[in-house]
Design a protein around this motif. Sequence first.
Motif, short mmCIF file in Angstrom:
data_model
loop_
_atom_site.label_atom_id
_atom_site.label_comp_id
_atom_site.label_asym_id
_atom_site.label_seq_id
_atom_site.Cartn_x
_atom_site.Cartn_y
_atom_site.Cartn_z
N ARG A 10 38.47 38.52 31.79
CA ARG A 10 37.36 38.79 30.87
C ARG A 10 37.81 39.47 29.59
O ARG A 10 37.37 39.12 28.50
CB ARG A 10 36.31 39.69 31.56
CG ARG A 10 35.36 38.97 32.45
CD ARG A 10 34.09 39.78 32.61
NE ARG A 10 34.33 41.08 33.20
CZ ARG A 10 33.43 42.06 33.21
NH1 ARG A 10 32.25 41.87 32.63
NH2 ARG A 10 33.69 43.21 33.78
N LYS A 11 38.67 40.46 29.73
CA LYS A 11 39.07 41.21 28.54
C LYS A 11 40.08 40.45 27.68
O LYS A 11 40.41 40.92 26.58
CB LYS A 11 39.65 42.57 28.94
CG LYS A 11 40.92 42.50 29.76
CD LYS A 11 41.43 43.90 30.09
CE LYS A 11 42.71 43.87 30.90
NZ LYS A 11 43.21 45.23 31.21
N TYR A 60 33.34 33.05 30.52
CA TYR A 60 32.64 34.33 30.58
C TYR A 60 31.25 34.15 31.18
O TYR A 60 30.81 34.94 32.03
CB TYR A 60 32.55 34.90 29.16
CG TYR A 60 31.97 36.28 29.06
CD1 TYR A 60 32.71 37.40 29.42
CD2 TYR A 60 30.68 36.47 28.61
CE1 TYR A 60 32.18 38.67 29.32
CE2 TYR A 60 30.14 37.74 28.52
CZ TYR A 60 30.89 38.83 28.86
OH TYR A 60 30.36 40.09 28.77
N ILE A 116 36.40 43.55 39.75
CA ILE A 116 35.14 43.64 39.03
C ILE A 116 34.11 44.36 39.89
O ILE A 116 33.85 43.95 41.02
CB ILE A 116 34.60 42.25 38.61
CG1 ILE A 116 33.25 42.37 37.89
CG2 ILE A 116 34.51 41.30 39.79
CD1 ILE A 116 32.76 41.08 37.28
N TYR A 165 29.32 44.05 35.78
CA TYR A 165 29.47 43.04 34.74
C TYR A 165 29.19 43.64 33.36
O TYR A 165 29.86 43.33 32.39
CB TYR A 165 28.54 41.87 35.01
CG TYR A 165 28.67 40.76 34.01
CD1 TYR A 165 29.68 39.81 34.12
CD2 TYR A 165 27.79 40.65 32.93
CE1 TYR A 165 29.81 38.80 33.19
CE2 TYR A 165 27.91 39.65 32.01
CZ TYR A 165 28.92 38.71 32.13
OH TYR A 165 29.04 37.72 31.21
N TYR A 173 38.09 49.75 29.85
CA TYR A 173 37.59 48.62 30.64
C TYR A 173 37.80 48.85 32.13
O TYR A 173 36.89 48.63 32.96
CB TYR A 173 38.30 47.33 30.21
CG TYR A 173 38.05 46.16 31.12
CD1 TYR A 173 36.91 45.39 31.01
CD2 TYR A 173 38.97 45.82 32.12
CE1 TYR A 173 36.67 44.32 31.85
CE2 TYR A 173 38.75 44.76 32.97
CZ TYR A 173 37.60 44.00 32.82
OH TYR A 173 37.38 42.95 33.68
N HIS A 222 34.58 49.03 34.66
CA HIS A 222 34.24 47.75 35.29
C HIS A 222 35.08 47.39 36.51
O HIS A 222 34.93 46.29 37.04
CB HIS A 222 34.35 46.62 34.25
CG HIS A 222 33.46 46.79 33.07
ND1 HIS A 222 32.08 46.67 33.14
CD2 HIS A 222 33.73 47.10 31.77
CE1 HIS A 222 31.55 46.87 31.95
NE2 HIS A 222 32.53 47.14 31.11
N SER A 272 34.97 44.28 27.74
CA SER A 272 34.66 43.34 28.82
C SER A 272 34.27 41.97 28.30
O SER A 272 34.03 41.05 29.09
CB SER A 272 33.53 43.89 29.70
OG SER A 272 32.32 43.98 28.96
#
Length: 634
Positions: A39-40, A51, A104, A107, A278, A282, A607
Amino acid sequence: MVFSISENVMKLWDAWNVRAFVILSFLAQVFLTLLAPLRKRLGGIWGKCVYMLIWLVYLLADWIAGLTVGFILSNQLKSPANSGDIQTFWAPFLLLHLGGPDTITSYALEDNEFWIRHFLGLILQVGSTLYVFLMSLPDNKLWLPTLLVLIAGIIKYAERNRSFYLASFDHFGENWVSGEKVAGLHIPEQFKKLEAADLVPSRLEDDAEPSEFFVDSEPDSILQAAAYLFGTIRGPLLGSFLSESQRFTGSAIFGSKEKNCYAKDALLKMEIQLSLLYEALHTKLPVMVSKAGCVSRILNLSCVLGALFSFSLVKKHYELEEFDAWLTYGLLIGALTLDFISIILLVFSDWFVIANFHNLGRLRNLGSILKARRWSNKVPQLNFITYSVKDHPNWLKSLATFLPLRNLLEAMKVIRCLSFQNFGEDSQYWQGIFKDLEVIQQDVIKNKYPEADVGNFAQSLLDLHIVTELSIQRGIQGSSLGRGEEDRTICKLISDYMFYLMMREPVMMSAVSSNWEKVLKDTYEETQSILDRSSVSNENDASSKILSAKFEKGENLKMLSTVEESFLTAINNKATIPWKGLRKEWVQKMCYAARRCRPSVHAQQPSKGGQLLTFIWLCMTNFTMAYQRSPYNY
């Protein structure tokens, strides 16, 4: 007429509903474990598609697991003999899945704020699974592996709730002062290592040379510096201020001994800061690196291994369908595999490396860790003139209005015009931006920086954007030699990026875009009235038409109303213009927008692949700590 489902379909559903949903739940865990860490680092159109897919699977994962536990309980209540011990054994796996992968937990930031709701969900789900298990006693031959997986599932779910709790802003802000414990990451020990290495002085002599106290460019120094800076930015994220002593300490941490590496090191430290942010918000990393987290992880793995061993023994004396046996082995081995993958990802995370620096630092092989990509390294680009040229036909716009699908048509148009520019520590963009940032931030702190008028910001930004594009399309060179081309490239990057933010990131620009829709609508309609007079196929032709309407036809255009007439005349005559001054003006507008964006919105960006505007805000925040002792004057 009543729609009826055939008896065969109902039998097939009753026989396979639990199996199908158990498999789906496991596949969701595999997907999230492997793809959530991306994601990052996702960027571009395909990155946004992935995503959205992660978002969909994240929502479905909890729903599928909870629904399947309900199916198992329903089967037990309807026909205990037919449901069997094996379905009871599968119920704790769903609790294990509800605990989610380590890569994760949330979200979005809003998920962390509802940690009490997740805690109530933990109680309800554990209660339901425990009820399913107790109903199967005393005849359950698989009671031992079921109990072991149940314990592992409770541990996993508790870890997730603990992560929600630590990441919520109320608790993330507790003891935020630098030098104190930050959600499992022990900053004091790391900072003491800096002091022991003579990187930070215990006191500053008045006649001392500032550059003597800045950290060097070695990997261990950068990692430790980023860890300390992460502790300090939590205050600005929560609306707090830093003391003067903390600002000075931050100057030594954010700075660099080598002038040539100052900008590069600063960007790298900010990347690590945002990466730590992050991971704190997350993932389960802050929980896992603690002593309690290590114990719980060892206990979790031991329970799953024990369940695998006991099931393999009991299975020999237990009649079980071959598919169910293989599915159960797949769940057990899959749970172990996902845990080992999570541990591997943990070992290579910034949080783990910094938290265990005293052990890993001896390896002296931290250079490869710094080379890891921590954000998308892409800056979205959207241009107004391109946006005007690539307009949809009138019949298609009329059809979209009738259906109505205007928003969809608008999104398709933006995708056609959207592009992405690579951006990194070695790119030609960051060096120039960083120099202007340092000068601007010093002027801000000394009250020498004129604040823009929020009411006119949207109009001035759009006018400056059009002027920049007109100058580039006309091929105008800079008034300064050598760096003119580089300055022009930087202006193009920021100009298209700021227009993209105004168009597609309204949350980030809400504080400065109060009249943006009206400004954009008026300018767009005016541009279309000019371009509709003749066939325009590209941006160069469109630029010529706009300048022709302004100078040859002498029309009084609403657009470009905030631009000096002499500047427009220079563009029309293809005279040289000061690209360096234009670059600084663009950086000023970017700083203004970054400072007025809410810190919580900046905290959301890591994120989503990261935003250049967040780096600008973070750089200014770090400069606030460093402005008194900046070693270089550009």
